[in-house]
Design a protein around this motif. Structure first.
Motif, PDB file in Angstrom:
ATOM      1  N   GLN A 245     -77.410 -43.179  41.620  1.00 25.38           N
ATOM      2  CA  GLN A 245     -78.007 -41.841  41.631  1.00 25.38           C
ATOM      3  C   GLN A 245     -79.496 -41.869  41.992  1.00 25.38           C
ATOM      4  O   GLN A 245     -80.262 -41.023  41.521  1.00 25.38           O
ATOM      5  CB  GLN A 245     -77.795 -41.113  40.298  1.00 25.38           C
ATOM      6  CG  GLN A 245     -76.339 -40.947  39.903  1.00 25.38           C
ATOM      7  CD  GLN A 245     -76.136 -39.899  38.833  1.00 25.38           C
ATOM      8  OE1 GLN A 245     -75.605 -38.822  39.089  1.00 25.38           O
ATOM      9  NE2 GLN A 245     -76.541 -40.201  37.621  1.00 25.38           N
ATOM     10  N   MET A 246     -79.901 -42.810  42.847  1.00 29.44           N
ATOM     11  CA  MET A 246     -81.290 -42.883  43.261  1.00 29.44           C
ATOM     12  C   MET A 246     -81.453 -42.252  44.646  1.00 29.44           C
ATOM     13  O   MET A 246     -81.802 -42.904  45.624  1.00 29.44           O
ATOM     14  CB  MET A 246     -81.799 -44.332  43.271  1.00 29.44           C
ATOM     15  CG  MET A 246     -83.329 -44.426  43.321  1.00 29.44           C
ATOM     16  SD  MET A 246     -83.945 -46.114  43.087  1.00 29.44           S
ATOM     17  CE  MET A 246     -83.562 -46.846  44.677  1.00 29.44           C
ATOM     18  N   ARG A 251     -81.435 -36.109  42.404  1.00 31.24           N
ATOM     19  CA  ARG A 251     -82.605 -35.596  41.698  1.00 31.24           C
ATOM     20  C   ARG A 251     -82.613 -34.057  41.709  1.00 31.24           C
ATOM     21  O   ARG A 251     -82.889 -33.419  40.686  1.00 31.24           O
ATOM     22  CB  ARG A 251     -83.866 -36.145  42.361  1.00 31.24           C
ATOM     23  CG  ARG A 251     -85.062 -36.263  41.434  1.00 31.24           C
ATOM     24  CD  ARG A 251     -86.173 -37.042  42.109  1.00 31.24           C
ATOM     25  NE  ARG A 251     -87.255 -37.305  41.192  1.00 31.24           N
ATOM     26  CZ  ARG A 251     -88.331 -38.002  41.506  1.00 31.24           C
ATOM     27  NH1 ARG A 251     -88.454 -38.525  42.721  1.00 31.24           N
ATOM     28  NH2 ARG A 251     -89.293 -38.191  40.619  1.00 31.24           N
ATOM     29  N   ILE A 252     -82.301 -33.495  42.870  1.00 33.24           N
ATOM     30  CA  ILE A 252     -82.261 -32.032  42.991  1.00 33.24           C
ATOM     31  C   ILE A 252     -81.073 -31.461  42.215  1.00 33.24           C
ATOM     32  O   ILE A 252     -81.208 -30.470  41.484  1.00 33.24           O
ATOM     33  CB  ILE A 252     -82.193 -31.617  44.472  1.00 33.24           C
ATOM     34  CG1 ILE A 252     -83.506 -31.978  45.180  1.00 33.24           C
ATOM     35  CG2 ILE A 252     -81.898 -30.130  44.613  1.00 33.24           C
ATOM     36  CD1 ILE A 252     -83.446 -31.842  46.686  1.00 33.24           C
ATOM     37  N   ASN A 293     -77.110 -37.010  32.581  1.00 36.11           N
ATOM     38  CA  ASN A 293     -77.333 -37.427  33.962  1.00 36.11           C
ATOM     39  C   ASN A 293     -78.789 -37.208  34.385  1.00 36.11           C
ATOM     40  O   ASN A 293     -79.330 -37.975  35.188  1.00 36.11           O
ATOM     41  CB  ASN A 293     -76.384 -36.683  34.909  1.00 36.11           C
ATOM     42  CG  ASN A 293     -75.044 -37.372  35.045  1.00 36.11           C
ATOM     43  OD1 ASN A 293     -74.939 -38.454  35.591  1.00 36.11           O
ATOM     44  ND2 ASN A 293     -74.014 -36.741  34.510  1.00 36.11           N
ATOM     45  N   TRP A 294     -79.416 -36.166  33.861  1.00 36.23           N
ATOM     46  CA  TRP A 294     -80.826 -35.938  34.151  1.00 36.23           C
ATOM     47  C   TRP A 294     -81.670 -37.087  33.596  1.00 36.23           C
ATOM     48  O   TRP A 294     -82.574 -37.589  34.259  1.00 36.23           O
ATOM     49  CB  TRP A 294     -81.256 -34.601  33.579  1.00 36.23           C
ATOM     50  CG  TRP A 294     -82.716 -34.268  33.744  1.00 36.23           C
ATOM     51  CD1 TRP A 294     -83.624 -34.006  32.766  1.00 36.23           C
ATOM     52  CD2 TRP A 294     -83.436 -34.136  34.977  1.00 36.23           C
ATOM     53  NE1 TRP A 294     -84.857 -33.732  33.295  1.00 36.23           N
ATOM     54  CE2 TRP A 294     -84.778 -33.805  34.657  1.00 36.23           C
ATOM     55  CE3 TRP A 294     -83.085 -34.274  36.317  1.00 36.23           C
ATOM     56  CZ2 TRP A 294     -85.764 -33.606  35.615  1.00 36.23           C
ATOM     57  CZ3 TRP A 294     -84.070 -34.074  37.285  1.00 36.23           C
ATOM     58  CH2 TRP A 294     -85.385 -33.753  36.929  1.00 36.23           C
ATOM     59  N   GLN A 298     -83.914 -39.695  35.852  1.00 32.87           N
ATOM     60  CA  GLN A 298     -85.306 -39.923  35.491  1.00 32.87           C
ATOM     61  C   GLN A 298     -85.563 -41.399  35.212  1.00 32.87           C
ATOM     62  O   GLN A 298     -86.590 -41.964  35.603  1.00 32.87           O
ATOM     63  CB  GLN A 298     -85.673 -39.092  34.256  1.00 32.87           C
ATOM     64  CG  GLN A 298     -85.622 -37.594  34.468  1.00 32.87           C
ATOM     65  CD  GLN A 298     -86.744 -37.095  35.376  1.00 32.87           C
ATOM     66  OE1 GLN A 298     -86.596 -37.054  36.594  1.00 32.87           O
ATOM     67  NE2 GLN A 298     -87.859 -36.736  34.781  1.00 32.87           N
ATOM     68  N   GLY A 299     -84.585 -42.040  34.510  1.00 30.68           N
ATOM     69  CA  GLY A 299     -84.714 -43.467  34.202  1.00 30.68           C
ATOM     70  C   GLY A 299     -84.702 -44.328  35.443  1.00 30.68           C
ATOM     71  O   GLY A 299     -85.435 -45.329  35.532  1.00 30.68           O
TER      72      GLY A 299
END
Length: 310
Positions: A245-246, A251-252, A293-294, A298-299
């Motif tokens: 998820q990078m 992110r959006i 997931n947020w 962020q992590g």
């Protein structure tokens, strides 16, 4: 073939007992399966798992090995090193299998080798999530149980030789997540193919979701973000970026769904508790994934920034 079922465990004695009992009652064709063993690797448990296993004669197929708390990757490597079998099955210690579990994997491995004309393959069984401790195998398959993972150690069978050739698990993955999928990338590079094996069913037990689990779940997502960046360091591809998820898309997406982090463990607590009170803890967990997931995204980006500045 001779199976070695490798199971890392850490402080899971109650469900481990159900896991091992199920493995003692396997029904299989002896012309296809010469036999099997269950290699349990205790990863430094503090809940008397080791004392209990030493004191019981209930599990004649079990061979127990111990290590200090080094994580699942190191535990699985030790299990493969000690295994007597030519074929390894990885499961987790909170998985309860059906009586034809070994037979289903054996049939698909043999069928796959015949069909492909080679043995560069492994089988991946079905994992059904359940919070029913008393009768885990009564849980039906759900849409949320579907997995697209290439190599996941919750229920997979593979010839030991391919694991050795790929280099086993990377023990740098000491936090939560990604060590199995990272090995999967190396196996794919060796030309191994995935054969789905839906008849090899395992029921993955976890306690019903409750609000007091949230701090641990958030910590796991942050750990998974850090390990995801390690995964990307080893395999800097777009496919890995998607997995961990990078991407700006993730992110959006999770930024919008969480309203920029406004929907979090505090603001959503009343809704989650209401769902739990309605007898829908699994639905509550799925809703909680909005902010979990947020935290993960962020992590990932925090770990990536730290990597760039190190």
């Amino acid at each position: 073939m001779f199976f070695s079922v490798v199971i890392p465990t850490y402080n899971r004695k109650p469900i481990l007992e159900k896991c091992l009992k199920a493995l003692e009652h396997q029904v299989f064709d002896q012309s296809q399966i010469a036999g099997y063993e269950v290699v349990v690797v205790d990863d430094g448990s503090t809940d008397e798992t080791v004392k209990w296993l030493h004191s019981t004669a209930e599990f004649p197929h079990v061979r127990l090995f111990q290590q200090d708390h080094k994580g699942a990757a190191a535990a699985r490597n030790l299990g493969v090193e000690k295994a007597a079998g030519d074929t390894i099955i990885f499961i987790d210690s909170d998985l309860v299998v059906t009586e034809f579990f070994l037979q289903a994997h054996a049939e698909k491995l043999l069928e796959g080798a015949r069909s492909l004309g080679h043995d560069r393959l492994f089988t991946y069984g079905r994992v059904i999530n359940t919070c029913n401790f008393d009768d885990p195998t009564s849980e039906p398959f759900k849409v949320t149980d579907y997995s697209q993972a290439f190599f996941a150690t919750g229920n997979v069978a593979i010839a030991r030789t391919w694991l050795i050739q790929a280099g086993l698990f990377d023990t740098q993955f000491q936090l939560y997540g990604w060590e199995d999928l990272e090995l999967g990338v190396r196996l794919k590079n060796l030309g191994l193919q995935l054969i789905k094996c839906p008849d090899a069913v395992g029921y993955h037990w976890h306690p019903p979701f409750s609000l007091d689990q949230i701090p641990k779940l958030i910590d796991q997502e942050i750990q998974r973000g850090k390990m995801g960046v390690l995964f990307y360091q080893k395999h800097p591809t777009w496919n890995v970026r998607l997995m961990i998820q990078m991407t700006w898309l993730h992110r959006i997406l999770w930024g919008i769904l969480s309203l920029g982090g406004f929907l979090n463990e505090r603001t959503m607590a009343p809704l989650l508790q209401w769902l739990i009170d309605q007898g829908k803890p699994q639905l509550a967990l799925e809703v909680a994934r909005i902010f979990l997931n947020w935290y993960n995204v962020q992590g990932v980006y925090q770990a990536y920034r730290e990597m760039q500045h190190s």
